[in-house]
Design a protein around this motif. Structure first.
Motif, PDB file in Angstrom:
ATOM      1  N   GLU A 103      -1.093  -2.032  -4.070  1.00  0.00           N
ATOM      2  CA  GLU A 103      -2.915  -3.417  -4.587  1.00  0.00           C
ATOM      3  C   GLU A 103      -2.974  -3.698  -2.738  1.00  0.00           C
ATOM      4  OE1 GLU A 103      -3.691  -4.741  -8.315  1.00  0.00           O
ATOM      5  OE2 GLU A 103      -1.453  -4.250  -8.441  1.00  0.00           O
ATOM      6  N   ILE A 104      -2.090  -4.891  -2.873  1.00  0.00           N
ATOM      7  CA  ILE A 104      -2.080  -5.148  -1.060  1.00  0.00           C
ATOM      8  C   ILE A 104      -2.571  -4.572  -0.307  1.00  0.00           C
ATOM      9  CG2 ILE A 104      -0.879  -6.579   0.732  1.00  0.00           C
ATOM     10  CD1 ILE A 104       1.374  -7.894  -1.921  1.00  0.00           C
ATOM     11  N   SER A 105      -1.872  -3.229   0.160  1.00  0.00           N
ATOM     12  CA  SER A 105      -2.103  -2.266   0.990  1.00  0.00           C
ATOM     13  C   SER A 105      -3.228  -2.267   0.733  1.00  0.00           C
ATOM     14  CB  SER A 105      -0.969  -1.570   1.571  1.00  0.00           C
ATOM     15  OG  SER A 105       0.013  -1.878   1.131  1.00  0.00           O
ATOM     16  N   ALA A 106      -3.859  -1.391  -0.732  1.00  0.00           N
ATOM     17  CA  ALA A 106      -5.471  -0.854  -0.360  1.00  0.00           C
ATOM     18  C   ALA A 106      -6.686  -2.356  -0.197  1.00  0.00           C
ATOM     19  CB  ALA A 106      -5.400  -0.146  -1.899  1.00  0.00           C
ATOM     20  N   GLN A 107      -6.401  -3.917  -0.562  1.00  0.00           N
ATOM     21  CA  GLN A 107      -7.099  -4.800  -0.232  1.00  0.00           C
ATOM     22  C   GLN A 107      -7.314  -5.155   1.119  1.00  0.00           C
ATOM     23  OE1 GLN A 107      -9.256  -5.821  -2.319  1.00  0.00           O
ATOM     24  NE2 GLN A 107     -10.153  -7.292  -1.017  1.00  0.00           N
ATOM     25  N   ARG A 110      -9.588  -2.549   2.834  1.00  0.00           N
ATOM     26  CA  ARG A 110     -10.960  -2.426   2.798  1.00  0.00           C
ATOM     27  C   ARG A 110     -11.103  -3.797   3.172  1.00  0.00           C
ATOM     28  NH1 ARG A 110      -8.894  -1.504  -2.787  1.00  0.00           N
ATOM     29  NH2 ARG A 110      -8.176  -3.191  -3.531  1.00  0.00           N
ATOM     30  N   ILE A 111     -10.816  -4.886   3.592  1.00  0.00           N
ATOM     31  CA  ILE A 111     -11.237  -5.897   4.419  1.00  0.00           C
ATOM     32  C   ILE A 111     -11.041  -5.529   5.610  1.00  0.00           C
ATOM     33  CG2 ILE A 111     -10.503  -8.305   4.875  1.00  0.00           C
ATOM     34  CD1 ILE A 111      -8.634  -8.525   2.341  1.00  0.00           C
ATOM     35  N   ARG A 112      -9.930  -4.184   6.576  1.00  0.00           N
ATOM     36  CA  ARG A 112     -10.523  -4.332   7.243  1.00  0.00           C
ATOM     37  C   ARG A 112     -12.029  -3.467   8.079  1.00  0.00           C
ATOM     38  NH1 ARG A 112      -4.168  -2.720   8.765  1.00  0.00           N
ATOM     39  NH2 ARG A 112      -3.856  -4.861   9.316  1.00  0.00           N
ATOM     40  N   GLN A 113     -11.489  -2.792   6.616  1.00  0.00           N
ATOM     41  CA  GLN A 113     -13.305  -1.920   6.663  1.00  0.00           C
ATOM     42  C   GLN A 113     -14.176  -2.596   6.938  1.00  0.00           C
ATOM     43  OE1 GLN A 113     -13.234   1.729   7.630  1.00  0.00           O
ATOM     44  NE2 GLN A 113     -15.332   1.094   7.908  1.00  0.00           N
ATOM     45  N   SER A 114     -14.615  -3.471   5.939  1.00  0.00           N
ATOM     46  CA  SER A 114     -15.579  -4.560   5.595  1.00  0.00           C
ATOM     47  C   SER A 114     -15.158  -4.788   7.014  1.00  0.00           C
ATOM     48  CB  SER A 114     -15.733  -5.965   4.862  1.00  0.00           C
ATOM     49  OG  SER A 114     -15.369  -4.694   3.182  1.00  0.00           O
ATOM     50  N   VAL A 115     -14.651  -5.271   8.009  1.00  0.00           N
ATOM     51  CA  VAL A 115     -14.904  -6.507   9.386  1.00  0.00           C
ATOM     52  C   VAL A 115     -15.583  -5.388  10.241  1.00  0.00           C
ATOM     53  CG1 VAL A 115     -13.472  -7.582  11.381  1.00  0.00           C
ATOM     54  CG2 VAL A 115     -13.573  -8.233   8.824  1.00  0.00           C
ATOM     55  N   THR A 116     -14.745  -4.465  10.161  1.00  0.00           N
ATOM     56  CA  THR A 116     -14.957  -2.949  11.065  1.00  0.00           C
ATOM     57  C   THR A 116     -17.022  -2.976  10.504  1.00  0.00           C
ATOM     58  OG1 THR A 116     -13.123  -1.813  10.976  1.00  0.00           O
ATOM     59  CG2 THR A 116     -15.131  -0.241  11.913  1.00  0.00           C
TER      60      THR A 116
END
Length: 129
Positions: A103-107, A110-116
């Protein structure tokens, strides 16, 4: 509203884990430092997470950090401290079965993708001339 289950001894132990600050310096240098602190304090206050469980994880992380890469200047010490804090939060939440490591890795992804995505949209909206 929930009852705080933290006794005075636990509060004293928590206070001892926070690095001293010269007068006028902010307690948290980065916004995520405050969020990590608030997360664990809230979990201790509102759930069955005992402070000593987290504190043990934090002490182990800090000892390993100082052994492997001792910090020299106050800002570096502070940043390393909160890196250890975050790692101890993760370890504690996993050990207490609040979350699972995937769950941590997936989150994080998701955050990295949002920043991108945000950066891409900002570049598209405001191209450099």
């Amino acid at each position: 509203m929930s009852q705080c289950n933290v006794d005075d001894n636990e509060l004293l132990q928590a206070r001892r884990t926070i690095p001293d600050r010269p007068e006028g310096d902010p307690l948290f240098r980065r916004a995520w430092h405050a969020r990590a602190f608030a997360l664990i304090v809230t979990l201790v206050k509102d759930s069955d997470l005992p402070w000593p469980t987290f504190q043990t994880q934090l002490v182990e992380r800090l000892a390993a950090q100082q052994r492997d890469a001792p910090a020299r200047d106050p800002e570096q010490i502070d940043l390393q401290y909160f890196d250890c804090w975050l790692e101890a939060v993760e370890d504690t939440l996993i050990a207490q079965q609040f979350i699972e490591r995937p769950e941590i890795s997936a989150q994080i992804e998701r955050i990295r993708q949002s920043v991108t995505d945000i950066r891409h949209s900002q570049i598209s909206l405001h191209p450099r001339t």
